[in-house]
Design a protein around this motif. Structure first.
Motif, PDB file in Angstrom:
ATOM      1  N   PHE A   1     -11.176 -21.064 -65.708  1.00 25.18           N
ATOM      2  CA  PHE A   1     -11.686 -20.514 -64.445  1.00 25.18           C
ATOM      3  C   PHE A   1     -11.180 -19.085 -64.194  1.00 25.18           C
ATOM      4  CE2 PHE A   1     -11.742 -20.631 -59.590  1.00 25.18           C
ATOM      5  CZ  PHE A   1     -13.127 -20.561 -59.502  1.00 25.18           C
ATOM      6  N   SER A   2     -10.368 -18.560 -65.123  1.00 20.06           N
ATOM      7  CA  SER A   2      -9.667 -17.291 -64.850  1.00 20.06           C
ATOM      8  C   SER A   2     -10.618 -16.123 -64.587  1.00 20.06           C
ATOM      9  CB  SER A   2      -8.717 -16.948 -65.996  1.00 20.06           C
ATOM     10  OG  SER A   2      -9.437 -16.897 -67.212  1.00 20.06           O
TER      11      SER A   2
ATOM     12  N   PRO B   1      -3.549 -23.871 -68.318  1.00 22.72           N
ATOM     13  CA  PRO B   1      -2.584 -24.591 -67.479  1.00 22.72           C
ATOM     14  C   PRO B   1      -2.523 -26.071 -67.847  1.00 22.72           C
ATOM     15  CG  PRO B   1      -4.594 -24.125 -66.244  1.00 22.72           C
ATOM     16  CD  PRO B   1      -4.746 -23.459 -67.574  1.00 22.72           C
TER      17      PRO B   1
ATOM     18  N   CYS C   1     -11.575 -16.637 -60.809  1.00 18.22           N
ATOM     19  CA  CYS C   1     -10.560 -17.086 -59.849  1.00 18.22           C
ATOM     20  C   CYS C   1      -9.979 -15.916 -59.060  1.00 18.22           C
ATOM     21  CB  CYS C   1      -9.447 -17.827 -60.590  1.00 18.22           C
ATOM     22  SG  CYS C   1      -8.193 -18.445 -59.466  1.00 18.22           S
TER      23      CYS C   1
ATOM     24  N   HIS D   1      -7.130 -26.912 -56.196  1.00 18.92           N
ATOM     25  CA  HIS D   1      -7.609 -25.979 -57.217  1.00 18.92           C
ATOM     26  C   HIS D   1      -8.507 -24.918 -56.571  1.00 18.92           C
ATOM     27  CE1 HIS D   1      -9.416 -24.467 -60.906  1.00 18.92           C
ATOM     28  NE2 HIS D   1      -8.452 -25.096 -61.555  1.00 18.92           N
ATOM     29  N   PRO D   2      -8.317 -23.652 -56.939  1.00 16.02           N
ATOM     30  CA  PRO D   2      -9.165 -22.606 -56.342  1.00 16.02           C
ATOM     31  C   PRO D   2     -10.662 -22.878 -56.524  1.00 16.02           C
ATOM     32  CG  PRO D   2      -7.333 -21.601 -57.502  1.00 16.02           C
ATOM     33  CD  PRO D   2      -7.261 -23.074 -57.805  1.00 16.02           C
TER      34      PRO D   2
ATOM     35  N   LEU E   1      -7.303 -15.922 -57.494  1.00 11.53           N
ATOM     36  CA  LEU E   1      -5.841 -15.984 -57.497  1.00 11.53           C
ATOM     37  C   LEU E   1      -5.248 -15.849 -58.893  1.00 11.53           C
ATOM     38  CD1 LEU E   1      -5.506 -19.007 -55.033  1.00 11.53           C
ATOM     39  CD2 LEU E   1      -5.303 -16.593 -54.489  1.00 11.53           C
ATOM     40  N   ALA E   2      -6.088 -15.454 -59.877  1.00 13.67           N
ATOM     41  CA  ALA E   2      -5.618 -15.441 -61.269  1.00 13.67           C
ATOM     42  C   ALA E   2      -4.410 -14.517 -61.458  1.00 13.67           C
ATOM     43  CB  ALA E   2      -6.754 -15.016 -62.182  1.00 13.67           C
TER      44      ALA E   2
ATOM     45  N   CYS F   1      -6.839 -20.134 -68.780  1.00 15.69           N
ATOM     46  CA  CYS F   1      -7.558 -21.017 -67.855  1.00 15.69           C
ATOM     47  C   CYS F   1      -9.057 -20.728 -67.911  1.00 15.69           C
ATOM     48  CB  CYS F   1      -7.032 -20.780 -66.437  1.00 15.69           C
ATOM     49  SG  CYS F   1      -7.989 -21.643 -65.186  1.00 15.69           S
TER      50      CYS F   1
ATOM     51  N   CYS G   1      -3.848 -26.256 -62.799  1.00 12.26           N
ATOM     52  CA  CYS G   1      -3.749 -24.876 -62.305  1.00 12.26           C
ATOM     53  C   CYS G   1      -2.284 -24.450 -62.291  1.00 12.26           C
ATOM     54  CB  CYS G   1      -4.330 -24.811 -60.890  1.00 12.26           C
ATOM     55  SG  CYS G   1      -4.060 -23.232 -60.075  1.00 12.26           S
ATOM     56  N   TRP G   2      -2.041 -23.226 -62.800  1.00 12.53           N
ATOM     57  CA  TRP G   2      -0.673 -22.715 -62.857  1.00 12.53           C
ATOM     58  C   TRP G   2      -0.040 -22.578 -61.481  1.00 12.53           C
ATOM     59  CZ3 TRP G   2       1.967 -23.242 -66.938  1.00 12.53           C
ATOM     60  CH2 TRP G   2       1.450 -23.024 -68.204  1.00 12.53           C
ATOM     61  N   LEU G   3      -0.841 -22.389 -60.445  1.00 17.09           N
ATOM     62  CA  LEU G   3      -0.271 -22.183 -59.108  1.00 17.09           C
ATOM     63  C   LEU G   3       0.611 -23.345 -58.669  1.00 17.09           C
ATOM     64  CD1 LEU G   3      -3.315 -20.827 -57.061  1.00 17.09           C
ATOM     65  CD2 LEU G   3      -1.290 -19.558 -57.767  1.00 17.09           C
TER      66      LEU G   3
ATOM     67  N   CYS H   1      -2.468 -16.731 -66.392  1.00 20.97           N
ATOM     68  CA  CYS H   1      -3.726 -17.493 -66.397  1.00 20.97           C
ATOM     69  C   CYS H   1      -4.658 -17.013 -67.507  1.00 20.97           C
ATOM     70  CB  CYS H   1      -4.444 -17.359 -65.064  1.00 20.97           C
ATOM     71  SG  CYS H   1      -3.448 -17.854 -63.655  1.00 20.97           S
TER      72      CYS H   1
END
Ligand code: SF4
Length: 353
Positions: free
Chosen positions: A291-292, A307, A295, A252-253, A297-298, A289, A320-322, A302
């Motif tokens: 954390f968006s 997610p 983040c 997770h980021p 990497l959003a 999310c 996490c969507w990643l 997100c």
């Protein structure tokens, strides 16, 4: 992680607080298990919901506003969420005990250490005065208090912070609990004493097979003594696995950011990294999310959809969507941008050692 039966099971837990308008959810769908003799770290910044989770397990949510709005908590297979206060009081001190960050707030300044340790024994056992004294001296020796025969006649203010925390641990261990919850037990102590207290908790865990739930903002503490770890962010577990996997392969980021902010990582890099921004208030959670807003990497998705919890194999889950295979297939362009962003992020923060 072993395959023994869980001592503690938390299933899909929501904790809410009644506000002047509607109930406000602080903990969202939290699930975890803790087996007998295992140590779990609940880690996250202030405002992540970790302390509220521990208070829910102890049945000590602030009244009348705090309550469990969904899910359940089981101890040794018995449902303890929803028990009446009288029944919870029997559990506390016997089956579950808690130690807090600042022992001075939990110790009574006007009673001697001996009196304070004697009180729960009077309430929960049939030991006579002499037997109580013997047990108290024994437990003080176990937690490494020097001159216990003298210390029992002293008052909390006469002791150092480290000694007071040892007294709190001995208080928590008097009833030989199956589960010890330690909420930031070393935060108020200096580094040498911190190490001693962590070592003491580890020894109790090994000798008595006591399960430990350690609440902390410090991943270094988790690395020291925990078997597994739940990383919390804005009321949710965002990553859950054993400690070694978390440090070897953080997914997770947010976890990656926490690891990158650890002092030893920074020492090596010669800079002090911290995750930009703050944990959002429960009233200001972003859509999608949690954390968006912080983040690096959003993606567009997100900011729209929360997610799911995704298994990455074995005992490792991440929210996490990643790591969602369907999202990864969402077109070359998005994929390339993602890779570029990931690379940029990795270069900037040198997450992996
Ligand atoms: Fe970042 Fe999106 Fe993963 Fe949330 S779901 S942690 S915003 S990449």
């Amino acid at each position: 992680m072993s395959t023994k039966r869980p001592l503690l099971e938390i299933r899909d837990l929501d904790v809410s607080f009644q506000t002047q308008k509607d109930p406000l959810r602080i903990v969202h769908g939290l699930s975890l298990t803790l087996e007998q003799g295992e140590t779990i770290g609940i880690v996250g910044e202030s405002g992540s919901g970790k302390s509220v989770t521990s208070l829910a397990v102890m049945g000590l949510l602030p009244q009348p506003t705090g309550f469990i709005s969904n899910g359940e908590i089981l101890l040794d297979g018995r449902k303890i969420s929803g028990l009446k206060e009288k029944e919870m009081r029997k559990l506390r001190g016997n089956e579950i005990s808690m130690i807090f960050q600042e022992p001075m707030t939990s110790l009574n300044p006007v009673f001697t250490i001996g009196d304070q340790l004697s009180e729960p024994l009077k309430q929960h056992t049939k030991l006579n005065r002499k037997e109580r004294k013997t047990k108290i001296i024994d437990i003080l020796k176990t937690v490494g208090i020097p001159r216990p025969e003298q210390i029992i006649h002293e008052y909390p203010h006469q002791l150092s912070g480290g000694m007071r925390q040892r007294i709190m641990i001995s208080l928590a261990m008097l009833g030989e609990p199956k589960l010890l919850i330690a909420d930031e037990p070393t935060t108020a102590l200096d580094v040498t004493i911190q190490a001693q207290i962590l070592d003491l908790i580890r020894r109790i865990n090994e000798k008595k097979n006591t399960s430990v739930m350690l609440i902390t903002h410090d991943l270094g503490v988790v690395a020291e003594i925990c078997d597994k770890v739940a990383v919390m962010y804005a009321g949710e577990i965002v990553e859950y696995t054993d400690v070694r996997t978390l440090f070897d392969k953080p997914l997770h980021p947010y976890t990656q950011g926490l690891i990158a902010s650890m002092p030893d990582k920074n020492e090596r890099k010669g800079e002090l990294y911290s995750i930009p921004g703050n944990v959002p208030r429960p009233t200001e959670l972003p859509q999608g999310c949690h954390f968006s807003t912080r983040c690096p990497l959003a993606m567009e998705r997100c900011h729209q959809e929360s997610p799911p919890i995704i298994s990455s194999g074995g005992n490792h889950t991440v929210k996490c969507w990643l790591h969602d295979s369907a999202v990864k297939k969402e077109g070359e362009e998005a994929k390339e941008q993602l890779v570029e962003k990931e690379e940029e992020y990795n270069v900037r923060h040198a997450i992996t050692s």
